[in-house]
Design a protein around this motif. Structure first.
Motif, PDB file in Angstrom:
ATOM      1  N   ALA A 134     -11.636 -32.264  53.895  1.00  0.00           N
ATOM      2  CA  ALA A 134     -11.704 -31.118  52.967  1.00  0.00           C
ATOM      3  C   ALA A 134     -12.881 -31.268  52.013  1.00  0.00           C
ATOM      4  CB  ALA A 134     -10.389 -30.988  52.206  1.00  0.00           C
ATOM      5  N   TRP A 187     -10.302 -31.442  64.137  1.00  0.00           N
ATOM      6  CA  TRP A 187      -9.402 -30.844  63.151  1.00  0.00           C
ATOM      7  C   TRP A 187      -9.457 -29.327  63.234  1.00  0.00           C
ATOM      8  CZ3 TRP A 187     -14.240 -32.644  61.759  1.00  0.00           C
ATOM      9  CH2 TRP A 187     -15.071 -31.776  61.052  1.00  0.00           C
ATOM     10  N   ARG A 200      -7.403 -36.124  55.808  1.00  0.00           N
ATOM     11  CA  ARG A 200      -7.397 -34.669  55.550  1.00  0.00           C
ATOM     12  C   ARG A 200      -8.165 -34.373  54.266  1.00  0.00           C
ATOM     13  NH1 ARG A 200      -1.270 -32.785  55.814  1.00  0.00           N
ATOM     14  NH2 ARG A 200      -2.030 -30.746  56.461  1.00  0.00           N
ATOM     15  N   VAL A 214      -8.637 -25.896  60.667  1.00  0.00           N
ATOM     16  CA  VAL A 214      -8.305 -25.412  59.317  1.00  0.00           C
ATOM     17  C   VAL A 214      -7.553 -24.091  59.458  1.00  0.00           C
ATOM     18  CG1 VAL A 214      -9.229 -24.748  57.064  1.00  0.00           C
ATOM     19  CG2 VAL A 214     -10.500 -26.369  58.499  1.00  0.00           C
ATOM     20  N   ILE A 242      -5.658 -28.483  56.377  1.00  0.00           N
ATOM     21  CA  ILE A 242      -6.319 -29.152  57.511  1.00  0.00           C
ATOM     22  C   ILE A 242      -5.322 -29.866  58.414  1.00  0.00           C
ATOM     23  CG2 ILE A 242      -7.892 -31.092  58.046  1.00  0.00           C
ATOM     24  CD1 ILE A 242      -9.473 -29.988  55.551  1.00  0.00           C
TER      25      ILE A 242
END
Ligand SMILES: Cc1ncc(COP(=O)(O)O)c(C=O)c1O
Length: 376
Positions: free
Chosen positions: A143, A316, A139, A318, A157
């Protein structure tokens, strides 16, 4: 050799990725033999309504499933492609089917997955269920790699098994009572998941559209960007850039308009950046490059298209802390609840691969892979 497009009456509200068309014989998609065509299993099944069933349960069919007009688009495109090739074996077909990747995954990435896999056979290296939201290291790497100074933190995330699965989980988060807008044409998962959830009306065969969905026409005349001045307000706006199937990437100015439009209407944008890394000009790769986007947008993305992870499965989503429902409740908290209920986290082996993708060697190898996948 001539290039032949499929004789398609495929809905304009459905899609495939134009950018993935291929004239290269490396893609087996292109060199499907007639013999293989004959054993293809994609056949139209006999209608359950026309055959008398020996026994039925007393469970009614989900009425929303019954609304789905046809099978999922990509198998249908494949079926038509194979039928066409059977008829015209020499045709060079431009496939508008699923945007699959073709190039082998760089070894720096596969060896990380092999190592994690082998470690699972040892007492020290074994791990069971992980955090539903993904491993902290991954994560953090997502990021910093993709959202560097955009103010997205690792806790925003949620690592997943792919963007498509996240699109369905996001729809579950919103529920049946929201209105949605989609680009037209667009990736079919947004519409189909909305239908299944009960967000839409029936399919209208004349216009090939579902009721209660706002189809935002994107075509060469409007630069593949919808006319927002005449677009009605909806709760959720699915927006994909670069778009599947048109390949059009929205400019900074267009995305600024979109964010302002969402803010004015109190809408939430679900921004699909699955093809973001293919952007080579100044167009934003993430919606969070637009000021104010954190208050109105969720972004879903994937390792599929630029790391060749279509089979490995890793993506992923967000959900920034700044994004709130009308009652002030955190969208991320609800999404976390959905993830914990419907998902047990991405495979630990895939996550090791994802982490290797984001290492300096992985990034270098991947940008070359991305280049190759664009070329083919
Ligand atoms: C626009 C778009 N989003 C998401 C996906 C699915 O990505 P994933 O493999 O991560 O589920 C695709 C796959 O074709 C796509 O075209």
């Amino acid at each position: 050799m001539s290039l032949t497009q499929l004789p398609a009456s495929i809905s304009s509200s459905s899609s495939a990725f134009l950018g993935q068309q291929s004239t290269n014989s490396r893609t087996s998609k292109f060199s499907v033999s007639v013999t293989r065509n004959l054993i293809c299993k994609c056949v139209v099944a006999a209608s359950p309504h026309t055959e008398k069933a020996a026994y039925t349960t007393k469970v009614s069919r989900n009425a929303n499933m019954a609304k789905l007009e046809a099978g999922y688009l990509f198998p249908e495109i494949n079926r038509r492609k194979l039928a066409h090739l059977q008829k015209y074996p020499d045709a060079l077909v431009i496939s508008l089917g699923i945007g699959d990747t073709t190039e082998p995954i760089p070894e720096v990435i596969t060896s990380a997955m092999a190592e994690r896999s082998r470690a699972l056979s040892t007492l020290e290296g074994y791990s069971g269920y992980g955090a539903e939201q993904g491993e902290k290291k991954l994560r953090a790497a997502i990021a910093s790699t993709y959202y560097g100074d955009l103010g997205i933190e690792d806790s925003d995330i949620f690592v997943s098994d792919g963007a498509k699965c996240d699109i369905s989980r996001l729809q579950l988060l919103f529920g049946a009572n929201v209105s949605i807008a989609v680009q037209d044409p667009s990736y079919p998962a947004y519409v189909d998941s909305g239908v299944i959830l009960g967000q839409t009306g029936q399919f209208d065969k004349d216009v090939e559209k579902y009721g209660n969905i706002e189809y935002m026409r994107c075509n060469p005349e409007n630069g593949f960007f919808p006319d927002l001045s005449s677009t009605p307000k909806t709760d959720v706006i699915f927006f994909c850039s670069p778009n599947n199937p048109t390949g059009a990437a929205a400019t900074r100015e267009q995305l600024t308009q979109l964010v302002k439009f969402a803010k004015k209407n109190g809408s939430i944008i679900v921004y699909d950046s699955a093809y973001g890394m293919y952007i080579a000009d100044d167009s934003p790769r993430s919606i969070y490059e637009i000021p104010g986007a954190k208050e109105v947008a969720i972004e879903t993305s994937s390792f599929s298209k630029y790391a060749g992870f279509t089979g490995v499965r890793l993506g992923w989503t967000v959900v920034p802390k700044e994004l709130l429902f009308s009652d002030g409740f955190s969208v991320a908290k609800d999404f976390n609840r959905i993830v914990c209920t419907c998902f047990n986290g991405a495979s630990n082996i895939s996550q090791a691969g994802g982490l290797a993708c984001l290492s300096p060697e992985g990034l270098k190898a991947r940008s070359f892979l991305c280049y190759l996948n664009t070329m083919l």
